[in-house]
Motif scaffolding. Structure first.
Motif, PDB file in Angstrom:
ATOM      1  N   LEU A  72      12.672  -2.204   9.414  1.00  0.00           N
ATOM      2  CA  LEU A  72      12.344  -3.027   8.010  1.00  0.00           C
ATOM      3  C   LEU A  72      10.959  -3.503   8.097  1.00  0.00           C
ATOM      4  N   LEU A  73      10.370  -3.907   9.335  1.00  0.00           N
ATOM      5  CA  LEU A  73       8.991  -4.318   9.394  1.00  0.00           C
ATOM      6  C   LEU A  73       7.999  -3.233   9.103  1.00  0.00           C
ATOM      7  N   PHE A  74       8.206  -2.000   9.515  1.00  0.00           N
ATOM      8  CA  PHE A  74       7.529  -0.939   9.284  1.00  0.00           C
ATOM      9  C   PHE A  74       7.465  -0.693   7.946  1.00  0.00           C
ATOM     10  N   GLU A  75       8.550  -0.911   7.164  1.00  0.00           N
ATOM     11  CA  GLU A  75       8.411  -0.912   5.732  1.00  0.00           C
ATOM     12  C   GLU A  75       7.557  -1.882   5.013  1.00  0.00           C
ATOM     13  N   LEU A  76       7.987  -3.220   5.564  1.00  0.00           N
ATOM     14  CA  LEU A  76       6.983  -4.206   5.101  1.00  0.00           C
ATOM     15  C   LEU A  76       5.551  -3.898   5.147  1.00  0.00           C
ATOM     16  N   GLY A  77       5.074  -3.223   6.503  1.00  0.00           N
ATOM     17  CA  GLY A  77       3.743  -3.154   6.490  1.00  0.00           C
ATOM     18  C   GLY A  77       3.212  -2.064   5.672  1.00  0.00           C
ATOM     19  N   LEU A  78       4.058  -0.793   5.344  1.00  0.00           N
ATOM     20  CA  LEU A  78       3.702  -0.234   4.381  1.00  0.00           C
ATOM     21  C   LEU A  78       3.665  -0.612   2.959  1.00  0.00           C
ATOM     22  N   PHE A  79       4.408  -1.756   2.485  1.00  0.00           N
ATOM     23  CA  PHE A  79       4.119  -2.415   1.315  1.00  0.00           C
ATOM     24  C   PHE A  79       3.017  -3.229   1.226  1.00  0.00           C
ATOM     25  N   VAL A  80       2.676  -3.996   2.286  1.00  0.00           N
ATOM     26  CA  VAL A  80       1.542  -4.915   2.272  1.00  0.00           C
ATOM     27  C   VAL A  80       0.266  -4.384   2.591  1.00  0.00           C
ATOM     28  N   ALA A  81       0.139  -3.133   3.274  1.00  0.00           N
ATOM     29  CA  ALA A  81      -1.135  -2.676   3.648  1.00  0.00           C
ATOM     30  C   ALA A  81      -2.088  -2.137   2.427  1.00  0.00           C
ATOM     31  N   PRO A  82      -1.504  -1.614   1.573  1.00  0.00           N
ATOM     32  CA  PRO A  82      -2.265  -1.034   0.408  1.00  0.00           C
ATOM     33  C   PRO A  82      -2.723  -2.293  -0.337  1.00  0.00           C
ATOM     34  N   ILE A  83      -1.977  -3.258  -0.602  1.00  0.00           N
ATOM     35  CA  ILE A  83      -2.286  -4.793  -1.334  1.00  0.00           C
ATOM     36  C   ILE A  83      -3.386  -5.299  -0.521  1.00  0.00           C
ATOM     37  N   PHE A  84      -3.340  -5.728   0.515  1.00  0.00           N
ATOM     38  CA  PHE A  84      -4.328  -6.109   1.580  1.00  0.00           C
ATOM     39  C   PHE A  84      -5.589  -5.219   1.746  1.00  0.00           C
ATOM     40  N   ALA A  85      -5.374  -4.081   1.524  1.00  0.00           N
ATOM     41  CA  ALA A  85      -6.731  -2.986   1.652  1.00  0.00           C
ATOM     42  C   ALA A  85      -7.460  -3.216   0.299  1.00  0.00           C
ATOM     43  N   ARG A  86      -6.726  -3.144  -0.883  1.00  0.00           N
ATOM     44  CA  ARG A  86      -7.557  -3.181  -2.203  1.00  0.00           C
ATOM     45  C   ARG A  86      -7.961  -4.613  -2.222  1.00  0.00           C
TER      46      ARG A  86
END
Length: 254
Positions: free
Chosen positions: A228-242
């Protein structure tokens, strides 16, 4: 000054900086440990840590100490462990501050949110292990003990088990931070991480099988949050990067 001499001087300066950061981190842990020594005290801290195991034992049962100095040494080790967890924000800050000189200005602004998120996630992992996992694991294991066996765990073995489990869960909860850093630094693309999702799930269960006791409850308790935390990272990473890249572009344009 030759290039070799300049390189040696730079290497020595990095070693000195690393030493200073390690000393500062150690001082922070020592201060937290000193405070815990006075309040609430090593004995109460260990009683709190042992509460899930005591609750799973038969009424009136206690843990035992087989070593001569174990009643003194084990509570001291527990106090040091709690001091380390409480001082994690300071320790993480020293880690990030060590690498900060090699970062760009916009990257240095990432230090504070990464320090806060790393500390919070690690503490959440330890709390999840203590409040959710321990009680279920200990009751599950105690249920298999035959009536002819008196379950009286040794406090040193219990401490080793608790430390390994808490560190494992704390490190596991850092998965979103690792994913965000990999994506933000351009080391791995978000598409690549999504493509290896099946391998990440298998890896989570393999890691859980290695670092937890051989029972289904503890293994699932570690593997499922990791997925679940891996999926959370996949969700947050693009938002944080942009968000951070947009700020970088605005600063470059101005």
């Amino acid at each position: 000054m030759t290039d070799q001499a300049a390189g040696e001087e730079t290497f020595i300066s990095h070693l000195i900086e690393l030493r200073d950061r390690l000393v500062k981190a150690s001082i922070g842990i020592a201060i937290a440990c000193a405070v815990l020594m006075f309040w609430p005290g090593p004995s109460r801290i260990y009683d709190f840590l042992a509460a899930p195991m005591i609750a799973a034992l038969p009424v009136g049962s206690k843990m035992i100490a087989t070593g001569v100095i174990a009643p003194f040494l084990v509570p001291m080790k527990v106090t040091l462990l709690i001091a380390f967890i409480l001082s994690l924000p300071w320790v993480f800050y020293q880690m990030w501050a060590f690498v900060a000189p090699g970062l760009y200005a916009h990257e240095k602004r990432l230090v504070l949110p990464l320090v806060i998120s790393s500390s919070v996630l690690f503490i959440l992992g330890v709390a999840f292990c203590y409040f959710f996992v321990f009680g279920r694991v200990f009751h599950f294991i105690a249920a298999f003990a035959p009536n002819s066996i008196a379950v009286t765990p040794d406090i040193e073995n219990y401490l080793d088990f608790v430390m390994s489990m808490c560190l494992a869960f704390g490190a596991t909860f850092e998965v979103p931070v690792v994913v965000v850093i990999l994506v933000r630094m351009g080391i791995v693309s978000i598409e690549k991480l999504r493509s290896i999702r099946p391998y990440a799930i298998v890896g989570a269960f393999v890691i859980a099988a290695v670092v937890t006791p051989p029972d289904v409850v503890s293994q699932l308790s570690l593997a499922l949050p990791m997925c679940l935390l891996f999926e959370l990272g996949l969700f947050v990473a693009p938002i944080f990067a942009r968000a951070t890249q947009r700020r970088e572009e605005e600063e470059t344009a101005s």
